[in-house]
Design a protein around this motif. Structure first.
Motif, PDB file in Angstrom:
ATOM      1  N   LYS A   1       0.837  -1.221   0.000  1.00 20.80           N
ATOM      2  CA  LYS A   1       0.000   0.000   0.000  1.00 20.80           C
ATOM      3  C   LYS A   1       0.864   1.261   0.000  1.00 20.80           C
ATOM      4  O   LYS A   1       0.670   2.160  -0.821  1.00 20.80           O
ATOM      5  N   THR A   2       1.802   1.329   0.946  1.00 19.51           N
ATOM      6  CA  THR A   2       2.606   2.560   1.043  1.00 19.51           C
ATOM      7  C   THR A   2       3.509   2.709  -0.174  1.00 19.51           C
ATOM      8  O   THR A   2       3.698   3.827  -0.678  1.00 19.51           O
ATOM      9  N   SER A   3       4.028   1.577  -0.675  1.00 19.60           N
ATOM     10  CA  SER A   3       4.866   1.643  -1.880  1.00 19.60           C
ATOM     11  C   SER A   3       4.063   2.206  -3.047  1.00 19.60           C
ATOM     12  O   SER A   3       4.560   3.050  -3.814  1.00 19.60           O
TER      13      SER A   3
ATOM     14  N   LEU B   1       6.156   5.501  10.494  1.00 22.22           N
ATOM     15  CA  LEU B   1       7.052   5.109   9.387  1.00 22.22           C
ATOM     16  C   LEU B   1       6.421   5.354   8.024  1.00 22.22           C
ATOM     17  O   LEU B   1       7.064   5.876   7.105  1.00 22.22           O
ATOM     18  N   ASP B   2       5.150   4.959   7.857  1.00 26.03           N
ATOM     19  CA  ASP B   2       4.513   5.114   6.543  1.00 26.03           C
ATOM     20  C   ASP B   2       4.322   6.587   6.200  1.00 26.03           C
ATOM     21  O   ASP B   2       4.532   7.005   5.057  1.00 26.03           O
ATOM     22  N   ALA B   3       3.943   7.385   7.211  1.00 26.11           N
ATOM     23  CA  ALA B   3       3.778   8.825   6.962  1.00 26.11           C
ATOM     24  C   ALA B   3       5.102   9.433   6.515  1.00 26.11           C
ATOM     25  O   ALA B   3       5.145  10.251   5.585  1.00 26.11           O
TER      26      ALA B   3
ATOM     27  N   VAL C   1      -6.650   7.069   1.869  1.00 29.84           N
ATOM     28  CA  VAL C   1      -6.616   6.553   3.235  1.00 29.84           C
ATOM     29  C   VAL C   1      -5.965   5.186   3.163  1.00 29.84           C
ATOM     30  O   VAL C   1      -6.497   4.280   2.504  1.00 29.84           O
ATOM     31  N   GLU C   2      -4.781   5.056   3.771  1.00 25.28           N
ATOM     32  CA  GLU C   2      -4.186   3.725   3.876  1.00 25.28           C
ATOM     33  C   GLU C   2      -4.668   3.107   5.171  1.00 25.28           C
ATOM     34  O   GLU C   2      -4.281   3.511   6.268  1.00 25.28           O
ATOM     35  N   ASN C   3      -5.579   2.136   5.046  1.00 22.16           N
ATOM     36  CA  ASN C   3      -6.166   1.528   6.239  1.00 22.16           C
ATOM     37  C   ASN C   3      -5.143   0.625   6.934  1.00 22.16           C
ATOM     38  O   ASN C   3      -4.105   0.295   6.361  1.00 22.16           O
TER      39      ASN C   3
HETATM   40 ZN   LIG Z   1       1.985   0.780   4.699  1.00 21.58          ZN
END
Ligand SMILES: [Zn+2]
Ligand SMILES: Nc1nc2c(ncn2[C@@H]2O[C@H](COP(=O)(O)OP(=O)(O)OP(=O)(O)O)[C@@H](O)[C@H]2O)c(=O)[nH]1
Ligand SMILES: [Zn+2]
Length: 226
Positions: A54-56, A81-83, A126-128
């Motif tokens: 997702k984050t990638s 981390l993802d933010a 929105v990354e759940n």
């Molecule tokens: Zn992620």
């Protein structure tokens, strides 16, 4: 009712409480939806199991997609981390940590929207929380739901988690660059997704190599101008 211990009573109380929680969430999600619609913001709820990419996907999208401004709300139990990864890609972002919680709900989203103030006519991701179960139950006020699966997870996931796949407006199958190295039945996966959600669009993708990324940007562009 179970005559021995009364457990069925407890079960029915639990079900009523769950229904009340979901009904309250639905009301708040409608408020979020109205808030977003008046500003022309297309909110996309991206859901998957942990580590599907997702984050990638969002980081690459933030670097390459230029048809609308982007912003993101990141949901994880812990860490920023993802933010940080998205901020490095130039995307305004707010991180929500759910602690012991395993999904985002409409109240958390409302708090996120107040903190983030996404620009008018933007696409808001929105990354759940990485979880194929309860994020499917909680409407956040989104315009569309995207479920991201990857070829390292096994082709049976739509059969095992049908509620998640039934909720999807688009299914992305990521990490197809790894297909030569894993035992994954792409046709079987597409069949399983179609059983859970007849007619759903399944798009193959590799965030790493960029294969299929143009189709993703085309879909996103349609959402931005819907
Ligand atoms: Zn992620
Ligand atoms: N080979 C390959 N690896 C990928 C691809 N997309 C993502 N990855 C890798 O998969 C791992 C997990 O990616 P993330 O983007 O952190 O996954 P996520 O869904 O955001 O994970 P959570 O937020 O923990 O749920 C990382 O090591 C990525 O580099 C892809 O298309 N191909
Ligand atoms: Zn949950």
């Amino acid at each position: 009712m179970c005559g021995t211990c009364g457990c069925a009573d407890e079960e029915s109380k639990t079900i009523v409480l769950e229904q009340q929680v979901l009904a309250k969430n639905d009301g708040l999600a409608d408020a979020n939806r109205n808030w977003l619609q008046t500003r022309g913001i297309a909110m996309i709820n991206l859901m998957s199991s942990p580590g599907s990419g997702k984050t990638s996907l969002l980081a690459r999208t933030a670097r390459e997609f230029d048809a609308a401004p982007l912003a993101a709300v990141e949901g994880d139990q812990e860490t920023g981390l993802d933010a940080a990864r998205l901020r490095d890609s130039g995307c305004p972002v707010v991180q929500i940590n759910t602690g012991t919680g395993c999904h985002l709900d409409a109240t958390m989203l409302a708090d996120g929207l107040r903190a983030l103030r996404p620009p008018h006519h933007s696409v808001l991701f929105v990354e759940n929380v990485g979880n194929l179960v309860c994020p499917a139950l909680f409407d956040l006020g989104e315009q569309a739901r995207v479920v991201l699966a990857s070829v390292t997870e096994g082709a049976d996931k739509p059969l095992k988690y049908p509620h998640m796949f039934r909720a999807a407006d688009l299914v992305l199958l990521n990490k197809i660059d790894l297909l030569p190295h894993v035992d994954f039945d792409v046709a079987g996966f597409i069949d399983a997704a179609s059983m859970a959600n007849p007619g759903v669009r399944v798009q193959r993708l590799s965030v790493t190599t960029g294969e299929g990324i143009t189709e993703w940007y085309d879909w996103l562009g349609e959402q931005a101008h819907a």
